[in-house]
Design a protein around this motif. Sequence first.
Motif, PDB file in Angstrom:
ATOM      1  N   MET A 138     -13.942  21.811  40.330  1.00 12.97           N
ATOM      2  CA  MET A 138     -14.057  21.144  39.039  1.00 12.97           C
ATOM      3  C   MET A 138     -13.096  21.825  38.078  1.00 12.97           C
ATOM      4  N   ILE A 139     -12.219  21.040  37.493  1.00  8.32           N
ATOM      5  CA  ILE A 139     -11.278  21.554  36.501  1.00  8.32           C
ATOM      6  C   ILE A 139     -11.767  21.101  35.138  1.00  8.32           C
ATOM      7  N   GLY A 140     -12.190  22.053  34.314  1.00 15.10           N
ATOM      8  CA  GLY A 140     -12.663  21.745  32.973  1.00 15.10           C
ATOM      9  C   GLY A 140     -11.596  22.078  31.948  1.00 15.10           C
ATOM     10  N   LEU A 141     -11.341  21.164  31.033  1.00 19.98           N
ATOM     11  CA  LEU A 141     -10.369  21.377  29.970  1.00 19.98           C
ATOM     12  C   LEU A 141     -11.062  21.211  28.632  1.00 19.98           C
ATOM     13  N   GLY A 142     -10.753  22.109  27.699  1.00 23.51           N
ATOM     14  CA  GLY A 142     -11.421  22.058  26.406  1.00 23.51           C
ATOM     15  C   GLY A 142     -10.494  22.415  25.264  1.00 23.51           C
ATOM     16  N   TRP A 143     -10.889  21.990  24.067  1.00 24.12           N
ATOM     17  CA  TRP A 143     -10.108  22.245  22.851  1.00 24.12           C
ATOM     18  C   TRP A 143     -10.975  21.922  21.650  1.00 24.12           C
ATOM     19  N   GLU A 179     -13.426  16.691  32.180  1.00 26.90           N
ATOM     20  CA  GLU A 179     -13.538  17.340  33.487  1.00 26.90           C
ATOM     21  C   GLU A 179     -12.923  16.458  34.564  1.00 26.90           C
ATOM     22  N   ILE A 180     -12.251  17.115  35.497  1.00 21.47           N
ATOM     23  CA  ILE A 180     -11.636  16.434  36.636  1.00 21.47           C
ATOM     24  C   ILE A 180     -12.120  17.123  37.906  1.00 21.47           C
ATOM     25  N   PHE A 181     -12.586  16.322  38.860  1.00 19.43           N
ATOM     26  CA  PHE A 181     -13.135  16.857  40.105  1.00 19.43           C
ATOM     27  C   PHE A 181     -12.168  16.585  41.254  1.00 19.43           C
ATOM     28  N   VAL A 182     -11.968  17.607  42.088  1.00 18.42           N
ATOM     29  CA  VAL A 182     -11.047  17.497  43.217  1.00 18.42           C
ATOM     30  C   VAL A 182     -11.780  17.908  44.495  1.00 18.42           C
ATOM     31  N   ASP A 183     -11.740  17.021  45.481  1.00 19.02           N
ATOM     32  CA  ASP A 183     -12.272  17.310  46.813  1.00 19.02           C
ATOM     33  C   ASP A 183     -11.082  17.652  47.700  1.00 19.02           C
ATOM     34  N   LEU A 184     -10.872  18.934  47.928  1.00 13.34           N
ATOM     35  CA  LEU A 184      -9.701  19.375  48.687  1.00 13.34           C
ATOM     36  C   LEU A 184      -9.754  18.923  50.140  1.00 13.34           C
ATOM     37  N   LEU A 185     -10.948  18.658  50.658  1.00 10.35           N
ATOM     38  CA  LEU A 185     -11.082  18.203  52.048  1.00 10.35           C
ATOM     39  C   LEU A 185     -10.659  16.741  52.191  1.00 10.35           C
ATOM     40  N   LYS A 186     -10.921  15.931  51.163  1.00 10.37           N
ATOM     41  CA  LYS A 186     -10.569  14.515  51.208  1.00 10.37           C
ATOM     42  C   LYS A 186      -9.131  14.244  50.808  1.00 10.37           C
ATOM     43  N   LEU A 187      -8.524  15.182  50.141  1.00 11.10           N
ATOM     44  CA  LEU A 187      -7.169  14.956  49.636  1.00 11.10           C
ATOM     45  C   LEU A 187      -6.203  14.751  50.808  1.00 11.10           C
ATOM     46  N   PRO A 188      -5.521  13.615  50.872  1.00 11.27           N
ATOM     47  CA  PRO A 188      -4.567  13.372  51.962  1.00 11.27           C
ATOM     48  C   PRO A 188      -3.521  14.472  52.046  1.00 11.27           C
ATOM     49  N   SER A 189      -3.103  14.775  53.253  1.00  6.97           N
ATOM     50  CA  SER A 189      -2.253  15.946  53.506  1.00  6.97           C
ATOM     51  C   SER A 189      -0.893  15.861  52.832  1.00  6.97           C
ATOM     52  N   GLU A 190      -0.429  14.642  52.496  1.00 10.88           N
ATOM     53  CA  GLU A 190       0.905  14.546  51.876  1.00 10.88           C
ATOM     54  C   GLU A 190       0.941  15.094  50.452  1.00 10.88           C
ATOM     55  N   TYR A 191      -0.218  15.211  49.822  1.00 10.55           N
ATOM     56  CA  TYR A 191      -0.253  15.738  48.459  1.00 10.55           C
ATOM     57  C   TYR A 191      -0.283  17.266  48.488  1.00 10.55           C
ATOM     58  N   ASP A 192       0.690  17.873  47.820  1.00  9.48           N
ATOM     59  CA  ASP A 192       0.809  19.329  47.867  1.00  9.48           C
ATOM     60  C   ASP A 192       0.689  19.975  46.489  1.00  9.48           C
ATOM     61  N   ARG A 193       0.430  19.151  45.451  1.00  9.96           N
ATOM     62  CA  ARG A 193       0.417  19.684  44.099  1.00  9.96           C
ATOM     63  C   ARG A 193      -0.337  18.728  43.179  1.00  9.96           C
ATOM     64  N   ILE A 194      -1.217  19.253  42.352  1.00  6.83           N
ATOM     65  CA  ILE A 194      -1.894  18.450  41.335  1.00  6.83           C
ATOM     66  C   ILE A 194      -1.674  19.125  39.995  1.00  6.83           C
ATOM     67  N   ILE A 195      -1.008  18.437  39.083  1.00  5.99           N
ATOM     68  CA  ILE A 195      -0.653  18.992  37.784  1.00  5.99           C
ATOM     69  C   ILE A 195      -1.642  18.473  36.742  1.00  5.99           C
ATOM     70  N   PHE A 196      -2.164  19.364  35.919  1.00  6.23           N
ATOM     71  CA  PHE A 196      -3.148  18.991  34.912  1.00  6.23           C
ATOM     72  C   PHE A 196      -2.514  19.064  33.526  1.00  6.23           C
ATOM     73  N   THR A 227       3.196  17.927  21.205  1.00  2.00           N
ATOM     74  CA  THR A 227       2.237  16.825  21.326  1.00  2.00           C
ATOM     75  C   THR A 227       1.616  16.702  22.713  1.00  2.00           C
ATOM     76  N   ALA A 228       2.013  17.575  23.627  1.00  2.00           N
ATOM     77  CA  ALA A 228       1.444  17.544  24.977  1.00  2.00           C
ATOM     78  C   ALA A 228       1.486  18.939  25.571  1.00  2.00           C
ATOM     79  N   LEU A 229       0.624  19.164  26.553  1.00  3.40           N
ATOM     80  CA  LEU A 229       0.560  20.461  27.229  1.00  3.40           C
ATOM     81  C   LEU A 229       0.419  20.262  28.732  1.00  3.40           C
ATOM     82  N   VAL A 230       1.204  21.017  29.485  1.00  2.00           N
ATOM     83  CA  VAL A 230       0.984  21.131  30.926  1.00  2.00           C
ATOM     84  C   VAL A 230       0.121  22.378  31.099  1.00  2.00           C
ATOM     85  N   PHE A 231      -1.175  22.186  31.307  1.00  3.85           N
ATOM     86  CA  PHE A 231      -2.111  23.306  31.346  1.00  3.85           C
ATOM     87  C   PHE A 231      -1.916  24.169  32.586  1.00  3.85           C
TER      88      PHE A 231
END
Length: 205
Positions: A25-30, A106-123, A169-173
């Motif tokens: 679980m990726i939680g982001l706050g401000w 909040e964003i939830f990630v299931d690393l087991l279900k994530l297809p193998s071609e995906y190697d990076r998730i940017i928040f 006006t934007a952030l790559v966390f």
Amino acid sequence: MSVNLVKGQKVELKKSDGGSLKHVMIGLGWDAVERSTAEKKGFFGALFGSSNEPDIDCDASALLCVNGKVTDIDDVIYFGNLIHASNAVRHAGDNLTGDGEGDDEEIFVDLLKLPSEYDRIIFTVNIYKARERRQHFGMIRNAFIRICDADNNKELMKYNLSENYDDMTALVFGEVYKNNGVWKFNAIGQATSDNDLSALVRRFS
């Protein structure tokens, strides 16, 4: 015990007991910087009691990448596309004001279900209609991203953003990325002047 990260720090994603982390679980706050009543309402609003200053609406997104790049618009998970086709990434929904304690989105990630071609998730987080509303991240405080074990809701690491983000006006966390078959987290904390999510996505396309 949660680890407090510094900008640029990279940490392996694993459970507190050292086991393999499967559900994240990726939680982001401000929080919006407190302003006086006159500042919030403007001169005439202060006189007549009606506010003309909209709330700062920050929107969190997850960009799923193949070979480090976003290759399909459906791989952008945000308030308008809450669940990835693989069901491996899910956005819990939009918070319009940032009010309240704890995570704002909040964003939830299931690393087991994530297809193998995906190697990076940017928040990322961008301010909705930032230029139109004349808003920027200098008007935000206490911004953070934290990584939790979604199986037990235990916080594993947290990164507090503390730089001056005036006029940005934007952030790559941060990002979750795969290195030699091992999932890691990178605390990025990069501010940009991108006005919307489309501009942010183009950075990684």
